[in-house]
Write an enzyme that holds these catalytic residues in place. Structure first.
Site, short mmCIF file in Angstrom:
data_model
loop_
_atom_site.label_atom_id
_atom_site.label_comp_id
_atom_site.label_asym_id
_atom_site.label_seq_id
_atom_site.Cartn_x
_atom_site.Cartn_y
_atom_site.Cartn_z
CB THR A 89 32.20 48.04 8.22
OG1 THR A 89 31.67 48.46 7.36
CG2 THR A 89 32.80 46.30 7.79
N GLY A 121 29.20 56.41 -1.07
CA GLY A 121 29.58 57.29 -0.35
C GLY A 121 31.49 57.71 0.02
CD GLU A 162 27.81 46.58 17.15
OE1 GLU A 162 28.10 47.27 18.16
OE2 GLU A 162 28.01 46.43 15.73
NE ARG A 209 25.78 52.92 13.31
CZ ARG A 209 26.59 53.55 13.64
NH1 ARG A 209 27.97 52.62 13.08
NH2 ARG A 209 27.37 54.61 14.01
CB ILE A 242 32.92 54.16 4.33
CG1 ILE A 242 33.04 55.16 5.16
CG2 ILE A 242 34.12 52.73 4.33
CD1 ILE A 242 31.98 54.78 6.97
CG HIS A 250 31.52 48.32 15.88
ND1 HIS A 250 29.95 49.48 16.43
CD2 HIS A 250 31.67 49.88 15.37
CE1 HIS A 250 29.10 50.16 16.04
NE2 HIS A 250 30.12 50.39 15.00
CB ILE A 251 38.25 47.11 15.71
CG1 ILE A 251 38.18 45.89 14.60
CG2 ILE A 251 38.05 46.82 17.11
CD1 ILE A 251 39.38 45.40 14.40
N GLY A 252 35.87 48.87 12.53
CA GLY A 252 35.73 50.48 12.09
C GLY A 252 36.54 51.46 12.25
NE ARG A 312 19.76 57.80 0.88
CZ ARG A 312 19.92 58.43 2.28
NH1 ARG A 312 18.65 58.35 2.65
NH2 ARG A 312 20.94 58.75 2.77
C1 GLV Z 1 30.68 54.17 14.38
O1 GLV Z 1 30.47 52.58 13.38
C2 GLV Z 1 30.24 55.44 13.87
O2 GLV Z 1 29.67 55.77 13.53
O3 GLV Z 1 31.51 56.41 13.40
#
Ligand code: GLV
Length: 321
Positions: free
Chosen positions: A235, A154, A266, A237, A156, A285-287, A177
């Site tokens: 990055t 998608g 987490e 889940r 990202i 979890h700093i994406g 999908r």
């Molecule tokens: C972060 O994990 C988000 O879903 O924005």
């Protein structure tokens, strides 16, 4: 009209709320609210701006039917029972797009850090173990021309694929999908089935949503099909990978390395053996943790609150009412 905000958020969002004449209460303590506390707080408010993993489940929604909108400051909404919200006619909003670059950068960072064992090297220096130069030690791998496999192409995934093509001329394969023909044209990306994605990826990066289908999908059986030289990046889940299986796959050299911005569970325990592995890089979890992304997310979340409180359609909506 009043909105309850579960964490301190950037001023960009608060400013919009003030301009719209909306009062807000921020939960400023650095701790999770219990489900009971969240319900109690929402009972005093007309809207919820939810940051972090608060469970917006059927029990919460039933107890807070009066909410005019639940606005997530996140792109992922696996913490929400969307069907229950829709049945109760509660609009749910999220913040897609604005964090795509920041999250793709995080995946890119983890890919390169893993390939060159960068986090481990940093630790070695801090422990006074730099030692002397050995031509055969500390060897990583080069990424040029290696195949990037994207699970969930998608926004990202596409941003990551563009970076990988530009920086390392990496061919792109993906599994979704449904086909993403735009990305196929833009990136020359090749659609493959799940098995082929596992078999052919040199770097396999997850960018799909967490759903009952994707939960635990990256387990021992999946790792067993990957190349012994491959790098696994998550990055998206943490619940999409089985962390014990991942550890075993790394220890048994079934795969080569892993870069994680999300862990399962987490936060990751400080004694997790993954943290001591040279070919592993872990981030907390700093994406989306850039000034640009977080300011944009706060603004979009506020726009959703403003629209919801007016009874207007949300500009960034998860559910169709
Ligand atoms: C972060 O994990 C988000 O879903 O924005």
């Amino acid at each position: 009209m009043k909105v309850f905000i579960t964490r301190i958020i950037p001023e960009t969002g608060l400013e919009l709320l003030r301009e719209a004449g909306i009062q807000y209460t921020e939960h400023r303590e650095k701790r999770h609210l219990s489900p009971e506390e969240l319900i109690a707080a929402c009972r005093e408010h007309d809207a919820l701006l939810s940051v972090g993993g608060n469970r917006i489940d059927a029990a919460f929604l039933q107890a807070c039917k009066h909410l005019k909108v639940v606005s997530l400051m996140a792109v992922g909404y696996d913490n929400v029972d969307v069907a229950a919200a829709t049945a109760l006619k509660i609009p749910i909003g999220n913040t897609p797009g604005v964090l795509s670059n920041a999250t793709a950068d995080t995946a890119f960072l983890l890919m390169l850090a893993t390939a060159r064992k960068a986090f481990h090297m940093h630790k070695i220096i801090a422990r006074g173990q730099w030692g002397f130069f050995e031509p055969t030690a500390n060897l990583g791998m080069e990424l040029n021309g290696r195949t990037l496999g994207v699970f969930g192409l998608g926004k990202i995934g596409t941003a990551l694929a563009k970076k990988c093509r530009g920086a390392f001329d990496m061919p792109v394969i993906y599994h979704n999908r449904s086909r993403n023909e735009e990305a196929e044209q833009l990136l020359g990306a090749r659609y493959v089935d799940f098995e082929t994605l596992l078999r052919e990826s040199d770097v396999l990066s997850l960018h799909a949503a967490l759903t009952p289908e994707t939960a635990g999908q990256f387990n021992a059986a999946a790792f067993a099909k990957m190349k012994p030289t491959s790098i696994f990046i998550n990055t998206a889940r943490g619940a999409m990978h089985n962390e014990q299986d991942l550890l075993a796959a790394l220890q048994q050299h079934i795969i080569w390395g892993a870069g994680l911005d999300v862990t399962n569970p987490e936060p990751m325990d400080k004694n997790n053996p993954l943290l001591e592995m040279p070919n592993v890089a872990v981030l907390p979890h700093i994406g989306s943790a850039t000034v640009e992304a977080r300011s944009g997310m706060a603004k979009m979340a506020a726009e959703n609150v403003i629209a919801g409180l007016k009874g207007a359609p949300l500009p960034y909506s998860v559910n169709k009412l």
